[in-house]
Design a protein around this motif. Structure first.
Motif, short mmCIF file in Angstrom:
data_model
loop_
_atom_site.label_atom_id
_atom_site.label_comp_id
_atom_site.label_asym_id
_atom_site.label_seq_id
_atom_site.Cartn_x
_atom_site.Cartn_y
_atom_site.Cartn_z
N GLY A 9 -72.79 40.39 59.27
CA GLY A 9 -72.75 41.36 58.17
C GLY A 9 -71.32 41.72 57.84
N PRO A 10 -71.04 42.93 57.31
CA PRO A 10 -72.05 43.98 57.17
C PRO A 10 -72.97 43.78 55.96
N PHE A 11 -74.17 44.27 56.12
CA PHE A 11 -75.12 44.35 55.02
C PHE A 11 -74.95 45.74 54.42
N ASN A 12 -74.53 45.78 53.15
CA ASN A 12 -74.38 47.06 52.45
C ASN A 12 -75.60 47.25 51.55
N VAL A 13 -76.38 48.27 51.83
CA VAL A 13 -77.68 48.43 51.18
C VAL A 13 -77.80 49.85 50.65
N PRO A 14 -78.30 50.03 49.43
CA PRO A 14 -78.48 51.40 48.92
C PRO A 14 -79.66 52.08 49.62
N GLU A 15 -79.53 53.36 49.78
CA GLU A 15 -80.59 54.16 50.39
C GLU A 15 -81.90 53.94 49.64
N GLY A 105 -74.91 40.89 67.15
CA GLY A 105 -75.30 42.03 66.31
C GLY A 105 -75.08 41.82 64.84
N THR A 106 -75.89 42.50 64.05
CA THR A 106 -75.76 42.55 62.59
C THR A 106 -75.47 44.00 62.20
N LYS A 107 -74.38 44.19 61.49
CA LYS A 107 -74.01 45.54 61.08
C LYS A 107 -74.68 45.90 59.76
N LEU A 108 -75.33 47.04 59.74
CA LEU A 108 -76.02 47.52 58.54
C LEU A 108 -75.40 48.84 58.11
N ILE A 109 -75.05 48.92 56.83
CA ILE A 109 -74.50 50.16 56.26
C ILE A 109 -75.40 50.57 55.11
N ILE A 110 -75.98 51.74 55.22
CA ILE A 110 -76.82 52.27 54.15
C ILE A 110 -75.96 53.23 53.33
N LYS A 111 -75.92 53.01 52.03
CA LYS A 111 -75.07 53.82 51.16
C LYS A 111 -75.92 54.77 50.32
N PRO A 112 -75.43 55.99 50.13
CA PRO A 112 -76.20 56.97 49.34
C PRO A 112 -76.26 56.55 47.86
N SER B 38 -67.08 43.24 74.24
CA SER B 38 -65.84 43.12 73.49
C SER B 38 -66.17 43.13 72.01
N ALA B 39 -65.18 43.46 71.21
CA ALA B 39 -65.39 43.57 69.76
C ALA B 39 -65.94 42.27 69.19
N LYS B 40 -67.02 42.42 68.41
CA LYS B 40 -67.64 41.32 67.68
C LYS B 40 -68.14 40.19 68.58
N LYS B 41 -68.36 40.49 69.85
CA LYS B 41 -68.93 39.49 70.76
C LYS B 41 -70.23 40.02 71.34
N PRO B 42 -71.09 39.12 71.80
CA PRO B 42 -72.33 39.59 72.43
C PRO B 42 -72.05 40.32 73.73
N LEU B 43 -72.98 41.14 74.12
CA LEU B 43 -72.91 41.73 75.44
C LEU B 43 -72.88 40.64 76.50
N GLU B 44 -71.96 40.79 77.47
CA GLU B 44 -71.87 39.81 78.55
C GLU B 44 -72.35 40.47 79.83
#
Lengths: 112, 117
Positions: A9-15, A105-112, B38-44
């Motif tokens: 991501g980040p995925f920027n998505v409106p509320e 991980g995928t980062k999600l940001i919800i925007k107002p 660590s930043a932008k890495k999976p949990l190890e």
């Protein structure tokens, strides 16, 4: 190829919108699947397990596609508080010899 | 809250220092874990303890030394670390069903943010 792969991501998505993201895994022997949520500068917390038949918890729906080896997370009517990083976790193996493999991980940001 | 506490929350240390991270779980679990994030890495996953016995050590350098005196406490002793060891160190616990080796949901502590200079 990474064992568990997520779009960072980040995925920027409106509320109020609906958002979905996937997680692919490389090992077909993977047994169980989970989504964790991690808020900024906080620890991961279990959001939901992913069952073979798919499962829903309020605004959240998780699906598993074993044939294509991915799991998905759908969030409906998104709230500002849904902003977080969503971590995909895959469990490999059985008995006492198994391990959890985490996506980045995928980062999600919800925007107002 | 999660019932897993970690101290200190932040740590800055030089490469020649020796320090220890502490984790305590108040959930009655029998398995505890150390993870590095660590930043932008999976949990190890670094170490796993089941019933105070170390069951996994994922090729972690010897400058990291775990200790589990009982099922509620877990330490990570640090010495002669490198700048690349700077990361968030997370402790987690779970209830491991020994009959099937099934590890339930992991509950995480807030982490120790470590900076090695």
């Amino acid at each position: 190829r990474k064992e568990v792969e997520q779009d960072p991501g980040p995925f920027n998505v409106p509320e109020g919108a609906t958002v979905a993201f996937n997680c692919t895994y490389s090992n077909s022997a993977s047994q169980s699947f989970f989504w964790y949520r991690q808020d900024c500068r906080k620890e991961p917390k279990l959001l939901m397990s992913v069952y073979s038949s798919g499962n829903e918890d309020g605004r959240f729906t998780a699906q598993l596609n074993r044939a294509s080896q991915y799991i998905s997370l759908l969030i409906r009517d998104s709230k500002l508080s849904d902003s977080a990083t969503y971590l995909c976790v895959v469990r490999l193996g059985r008995g006492s010899n198994y391990q959890l493999i985490w996506g980045a991980g995928t980062k999600l940001i919800i925007k107002p | 809250e999660t019932g897993v506490t970690q101290t200190p929350r932040h740590l800055v240390m030089g490469m020649t220092n020796k320090k220890s991270l502490k984790c305590e779980q108040h959930l009655g679990h029998n398995a505890m874990y150390w993870y590095k994030q660590s930043a932008k890495k999976p949990l190890e996953l670094m170490f796993v303890y089941n019933f105070k016995e170390q069951t996994e050590n994922n090729s972690v350098p010897s400058r990291f030394s775990p200790e589990c005196p009982n099922s509620s406490h877990l330490f990570l002793h640090l010495h002669t670390l490198q700048p690349e060891d700077s990361a968030l160190y997370l402790c987690a616990s779970s209830q491991d069903r020994t009959s099937g080796g099934y590890r339930e949901t992991q509950y995480f502590g807030p982490g120790t943010r470590l900076l090695v200079l």
